[in-house]
Design an enzyme around this catalytic site. Structure first.
Site, PDB file in Angstrom:
ATOM      1  N   HIS A 163       0.870  -1.182   0.000  1.00  0.00           N
ATOM      2  CA  HIS A 163       0.000   0.000   0.000  1.00  0.00           C
ATOM      3  C   HIS A 163       0.910   1.235   0.000  1.00  0.00           C
ATOM      4  O   HIS A 163       2.034   1.178   0.501  1.00  0.00           O
ATOM      5  CB  HIS A 163      -0.828  -0.052   1.294  1.00  0.00           C
ATOM      6  CG  HIS A 163      -1.881   0.992   1.423  1.00  0.00           C
ATOM      7  ND1 HIS A 163      -1.601   2.284   1.812  1.00  0.00           N
ATOM      8  CD2 HIS A 163      -3.220   0.940   1.239  1.00  0.00           C
ATOM      9  CE1 HIS A 163      -2.724   2.970   1.859  1.00  0.00           C
ATOM     10  NE2 HIS A 163      -3.727   2.180   1.515  1.00  0.00           N
ATOM     11  N   ASP A 204       3.008  -4.516   8.222  1.00  0.00           N
ATOM     12  CA  ASP A 204       1.851  -3.645   8.054  1.00  0.00           C
ATOM     13  C   ASP A 204       0.612  -4.525   8.150  1.00  0.00           C
ATOM     14  O   ASP A 204       0.270  -5.233   7.204  1.00  0.00           O
ATOM     15  CB  ASP A 204       1.939  -2.933   6.699  1.00  0.00           C
ATOM     16  CG  ASP A 204       0.684  -2.122   6.387  1.00  0.00           C
ATOM     17  OD1 ASP A 204      -0.242  -2.115   7.217  1.00  0.00           O
ATOM     18  OD2 ASP A 204       0.638  -1.500   5.307  1.00  0.00           O
ATOM     19  N   GLN A 206      -4.539  -4.598   6.878  1.00  0.00           N
ATOM     20  CA  GLN A 206      -5.542  -5.475   6.273  1.00  0.00           C
ATOM     21  C   GLN A 206      -5.732  -6.769   7.041  1.00  0.00           C
ATOM     22  O   GLN A 206      -6.802  -7.363   7.024  1.00  0.00           O
ATOM     23  CB  GLN A 206      -5.139  -5.808   4.827  1.00  0.00           C
ATOM     24  CG  GLN A 206      -5.393  -4.685   3.854  1.00  0.00           C
ATOM     25  CD  GLN A 206      -6.824  -4.206   3.867  1.00  0.00           C
ATOM     26  OE1 GLN A 206      -7.754  -4.986   4.037  1.00  0.00           O
ATOM     27  NE2 GLN A 206      -7.002  -2.908   3.700  1.00  0.00           N
ATOM     28  N   LYS A 257     -10.427  -0.241  10.343  1.00  0.00           N
ATOM     29  CA  LYS A 257     -10.636  -1.486   9.587  1.00  0.00           C
ATOM     30  C   LYS A 257     -10.978  -2.657  10.509  1.00  0.00           C
ATOM     31  O   LYS A 257     -11.354  -3.725  10.060  1.00  0.00           O
ATOM     32  CB  LYS A 257      -9.388  -1.817   8.764  1.00  0.00           C
ATOM     33  CG  LYS A 257      -9.223  -0.836   7.610  1.00  0.00           C
ATOM     34  CD  LYS A 257      -8.056  -1.118   6.723  1.00  0.00           C
ATOM     35  CE  LYS A 257      -7.982  -0.015   5.686  1.00  0.00           C
ATOM     36  NZ  LYS A 257      -6.833  -0.076   4.815  1.00  0.00           N
ATOM     37  N   CYS A 312      -4.802   2.623  -3.658  1.00  0.00           N
ATOM     38  CA  CYS A 312      -3.556   3.147  -3.077  1.00  0.00           C
ATOM     39  C   CYS A 312      -2.418   2.136  -3.221  1.00  0.00           C
ATOM     40  O   CYS A 312      -1.585   1.997  -2.328  1.00  0.00           O
ATOM     41  CB  CYS A 312      -3.745   3.556  -1.620  1.00  0.00           C
ATOM     42  SG  CYS A 312      -4.882   4.920  -1.450  1.00  0.00           S
TER      43      CYS A 312
END
Lengths: 407, 151
Positions: free
Chosen positions: A124, A201, A204, A227, A365
């Protein structure tokens, strides 16, 4: 699937009863942001209507109550990701800010010109741009692990990129554009074999699977609250305590100091050192409520349910002629990113919207991912625990109809 | 099934999307500007041939985008041929007002075929799709030849 309390879960999310353009909402843009259960909304309303004050400073009752709830949320996050200490849980505005914090604080203090940072081709923008900014500032060099056509990280190429100069690896746990779940245990082990720290990261991944930072042994883990069914403007940086201790503050201001004179400031300890200024108090309390909510459902149950949804959606989507699935990794989360022959994703997005179906159309993105597949954009349906097979049927019927309309 | 979208997706738009007019590289163009919408990745290159009397002799484009943006640029290249630079600039302003809903009393007769794109004003997320070509034209007319972005 039958044991998953889907009806009860759906009833907990008031927005799922809304109509969009006179049709029941089918919300499939969860990779961008998830909807909120009543428990999260109630936590925010309760805080603002009954228990709100600034935290950490007040001697009055409300401030003490708000501080307790806020620090209670920190403990909920710690337990949720199995961190060793609440000192390792830094509240920030989101995963993006967490990565910027590491890039600026860790990057500036530990990296020098010529050092290398390894990221992947499926990142991302939030896990690309902060490192590029650091590279421009310090002369460090960004190295990119390639992906294969299925959208999987090429592990051999990753290992080859790890060298004497590599000082940090920063990789997505799960790709937002492709759904790929990376082999993060192997990634961490390979990097640690060469004493290279790893940032994951998890923006998600965190809403869709159990995450145990100690089992993963990652050095940093970042995610956003919005999220994870929590409020926007909240996020978490997890870092191993020793690393965080060694890092200089990222921003200066109130709450992050021990003592200030005009000559010299000494900084507060962890985690306050990295939490300058008044945070999103009610929202972070809401994030704590979101963690309670998903924990009650069970992350393993959520992962299993969403895996069934993805399998069903993928099987059905493959029956549609002219539909191309972008991202077909072996290990994949609930994301169906696709293109349709001769129909632009923007047109797909508008047409599905007219049927009450919310999907994302664009580059998500992750423009380098789009370049890799040679498409300007994709349409993306992304699933959450409150989605159903019936909703996937509505999506796929909608796609069939718009293919007919475009002829 | 998509009845509500008939204002947005008129048959003319489907037609121009399937068979875009003037979709070619113009080797002897004297203006060439790239337009780009970073939000969705739409890209186009506009080619113009403007003669000494400031009249647009030829217009063409290349690129990729959605049906709305493709139809918009396709229609635009048809309509601006033979217009003076000033007339084209005036048309850009009218088109912009029509699609952004800034003026209620657009002279639909003057704007001609372009009226098929009036529907985007009800879809704010899609206005940029329709106007990308026109912002690119505006830059070309002003001889601002660096790439145009709608952001």
């Amino acid at each position: 699937m039958s044991t998953f309390p889907i009806e009860q879960i759906r009833a907990d999310f008031p927005i799922l009863g809304e109509k969009i353009r006179n049709k029941p909402l089918v919300y499939l843009d969860n990779a961008a942001s998830c909807q909120k259960p009543q428990a999260v909304i109630d936590a925010i309303v309760h805080t603002y209507s009954r228990e709100y004050a600034n935290i950490h400073r007040g001697v009055h009752t409300l401030s003490v109550k708000a501080t307790d709830k806020f620090e209670g949320a920190r403990e909920k996050v710690r337990a949720f990701i199995n961190a060793a200490s609440t000192k390792e849980i830094i509240f920030v505005r989101g995963a993006t800010e967490a990565i910027n914090l590491v890039a600026q604080s860790y990057g500036h203090s530990q990296l020098k010109a010529g050092d290398e940072i390894v990221i992947s081709a499926m990142e991302h923008h939030a896990n690309i741009v902060p490192w590029q900014m650091l590279c421009q500032q310090t002369g460090t060099v960004l190295k990119v692990v390639p992906i294969n056509q299925k959208g999987e990280l090429m592990f051999d190429a990753f290992e080859q990129l790890l060298g004497e100069k590599t000082k940090l690896v920063a990789i997505a746990h799960m790709s937002n554009a492709l759904g790929t779940i990376n082999p993060v245990e192997k990634i961490v082990a390979a990097a640690h074999a060469k004493n290279i720290p790893v940032l994951l990261d998890g923006a998600q991944a965190i809403p869709h699977m159990p995450v145990d930072v100690r089992a993963l042994d990652c050095d940093f883990y970042v995610f956003s609250g919005h999220k994870l069914y929590g409020p926007s403007g909240t996020g978490v940086l997890y870092g191993k305590q020793a690393l965080l201790e060694a890092m200089p503050p990222y921003q200066g201001g109130g709450d992050m100091i021990r003592q200030v004179t005009f000559e010299k400031t000494t900084y507060a300890g962890l985690p306050q050192k990295f939490e300058a200024g008044t945070p999103a108090i009610a929202e972070i309390i809401g994030l704590g409520a979101a963690i309670d909510y998903v924990s009650a459902v069970g992350m393993a149950n959520i992962a299993a349910y969403e895996a069934e949804l993805l399998t069903y959606a993928t099987e059905q989507a493959r029956q549609i002629q002219g539909l191309n699935i972008i991202g077909q990794a072996e290990h994949k989360g609930g994301i169906l990113s696709f293109t349709l022959d001769h129909i632009h994703p923007h047109d797909i997005g508008t047409m599905l919207d007219s049927l009450g179906i919310a999907v994302r159309a664009g580059h998500h993105c992750a423009m380098p991912v789009m370049d890799f597949y040679g498409v300007p954009a994709t349409a993306r349906a992304s699933f959450a625990m409150y989605n159903t097979r019936q909703e996937i049927d509505i999506l796929l019927q909608g796609i069939q109809s718009l293919i007919e309309v475009f002829g | 099934m998509f009845d509500e979208l008939r204002d947005l997706y008129q048959e003319v738009i489907f037609d121009h999307n399937r068979n875009p007019r003037n979709f070619r590289i113009m080797e002897d163009a004297n203006r060439r500007v790239d337009g780009f919408n970073p939000l969705c990745g739409d890209k186009l290159t506009l080619f113009l041939k403007i003669n000494d009397n400031h009249v647009i002799d030829d217009a063409s484009f290349q690129g990729s985008g959605c049906a709305i943006s493709t139809a918009s640029v396709s229609l635009m290249t048809e309509i601006i041929k033979g217009l003076s630079e000033n007339e084209a600039e005036a048309l850009f302003k009218q088109f912009h007002e029509m699609t952004t809903g800034k003026s209620e009393d657009i002279n639909l007769e003057a704007i001609g075929k372009l009226a098929v794109l009036a529907g985007v004003r009800e879809y704010p997320a899609r206005v940029k799709c329709a106007t990308l070509a026109w912002h690119t034209l505006d830059a070309a007319l002003k001889n601002q030849l660096e790439a145009v972005s709608t952001e």
